[in-house]
Scaffold this active site. Structure first.
Site, mmCIF file in Angstrom:
data_model
loop_
_atom_site.group_PDB
_atom_site.id
_atom_site.type_symbol
_atom_site.label_atom_id
_atom_site.label_comp_id
_atom_site.label_asym_id
_atom_site.label_seq_id
_atom_site.Cartn_x
_atom_site.Cartn_y
_atom_site.Cartn_z
ATOM 1 N N GLU A 1 -4.396 3.804 6.014
ATOM 2 C CA GLU A 1 -4.235 3.510 4.589
ATOM 3 C C GLU A 1 -4.969 4.582 3.778
ATOM 4 O OE1 GLU A 1 -5.106 -0.634 3.632
ATOM 5 O OE2 GLU A 1 -6.013 -0.004 1.743
ATOM 6 N N ARG B 1 0.837 -1.222 0.000
ATOM 7 C CA ARG B 1 0.000 0.000 0.000
ATOM 8 C C ARG B 1 0.870 1.270 0.000
ATOM 9 N NH1 ARG B 1 -2.214 -3.798 -0.891
ATOM 10 N NH2 ARG B 1 -3.982 -4.752 0.122
ATOM 11 N N SER C 1 -10.641 -0.904 4.242
ATOM 12 C CA SER C 1 -9.769 -0.934 5.421
ATOM 13 C C SER C 1 -9.190 0.455 5.680
ATOM 14 C CB SER C 1 -8.629 -1.929 5.212
ATOM 15 O OG SER C 1 -9.154 -3.234 5.180
#
Ligand code: FAD
Length: 302
Positions: free
Chosen positions: A289, A171, A219
């Site tokens: 994130e 990520r 998420s």
């Protein structure tokens, strides 16, 4: 903001456009200018004419973006229309514009008998967002499949780059400063078995484990090395915890959902609360994130 003042020929330019209409959390204040170019040429011309001092934010499907309630200054560029084409180049290579939804690309590749591209079906964003995030699902990651990308800089100049030009991790993607993604060439292989069937099974697994019917950004935190953010949040007793209209999902603890009347301020306050509580309980500092952008609403003086 000289270019922003003129109307585009085929796209749309909106002033004070609420970003809550363009983010999957359904929160966020107004974009000063929201520009949805109709064609790639229109987009490049716009960048060439734009005052270099005007802040620019590119947006795909807003599925990883928390826009604060005070909104975004400058120009938001929405890629879906101008960069929304994909095509098969040869036996294994596929070209996709940055505005192409990953879910659509996954289905096209499955129909072409190319894989492994099914993982893209788990990412409800665009190719541009997936390149920016190195988005991944079901064990696959975007940059594992990238042969090359096309980028554009503030002056409207197009560049051709490969993975070697980027620092790529979980990520995380760090590349040349001041460039945005226009398109990508993916390299796949002949799919093993029925990719469409596999894709459907994967999506059903998602449906069973994630609150997909409710507004969220997926998420919220990255998984720390060797652990899962959801496990840490759940064992810190945070499932169901709410601030205003923002709630930690009962179904998946790393999801924060908008229960209906959340503000971006509620969501950000809950993100901070979860991070601090997990740090106090487990000694692990979670890293978001989601990308948080824009201004907070100024407090009115007493
Ligand atoms: C229900 C749900 C499930 C999800 N599951 C997953 C998952 O399994 N795996 C996963 O990785 N993610 C997941 N996500 C998060 C999200 O879908 C991905 O991060 C996706 O890649 C974001 O794409 P987007 O087009 O929506 O980007 P946006 O949210 O619009 O933007 C994200 C960032 O990318 C930048 N950006 C967008 N387009 C460009 C461009 N063309 N050039 C340069 N910068 C650009 C934006 O400025 C911003 O900083 C999920 C989200 C939801 C809502």
């Amino acid at each position: 903001m000289s270019a922003a003042a003129s109307m585009p020929a085929t796209g749309a330019m909106l002033r004070n456009e609420p970003m809550s209409r363009h983010t999957s959390w359904r929160v966020g204040g107004p974009a000063e200018i929201y520009f949805r170019p109709g064609t790639r040429a229109e987009l490049l011309d716009f960048l060439r004419d734009l005052d270099p001092a005007t802040p620019v934010l590119w947006v795909g499907l807003g599925s990883n973006l928390l826009v604060r309630d005070g909104g975004v200054r400058g120009v938001v560029i929405a890629t879906a229309k101008a960069l929304g084409e994909s095509e098969r180049l040869d036996a294994n290579r596929v070209q996709a514009g940055a505005g192409v939804p990953c879910t659509a690309l996954a289905r096209r590749c499955a129909r072409w008998g190319l894989g492994p591209a099914e993982f893209l079906a788990g990412i409800p964003g665009t190719v541009g967002g997936a390149l920016t995030m190195n988005a991944g699902a079901f064990g696959g990651e975007t940059w594992d499949r990238i042969a090359s990308v096309e980028t554009v800089d503030r002056a409207g100049q197009v560049h051709h780059r490969t993975a070697a030009d980027y620092d790529i991790g979980y990520r995380h993607v760090q590349g040349p400063e001041g460039e945005w993604f226009l398109s990508a060439q993916f390299q796949f292989e002949a799919a093993d078995g029925d990719a469409l069937d596999r894709l459907k099974v994967m999506l059903q697994q998602r449906q069973d484990s994630q609150p997909l019917g409710e507004p969220s950004c997926g998420s919220v935190f990255r998984n720390p090395p060797g652990d899962h953010a959801a496990r840490l949040i759940e064992t810190a007793g945070l499932k169901g915890h709410s601030i205003g209209g923002a709630v930690v999902s009962d179904k998946h603890a790393n999801f924060i959902i908008n229960a209906g009347d959340a503000t971006a301020t509620d969501v950000e306050a809950l993100i901070n609360y979860v991070r601090d509580t997990v740090a106090a309980t487990h000694g692990v500092r979670l890293v978001p994130e989601v990308h948080i952008v824009g201004d907070v609403i100024a407090e009115s003086g007493a």
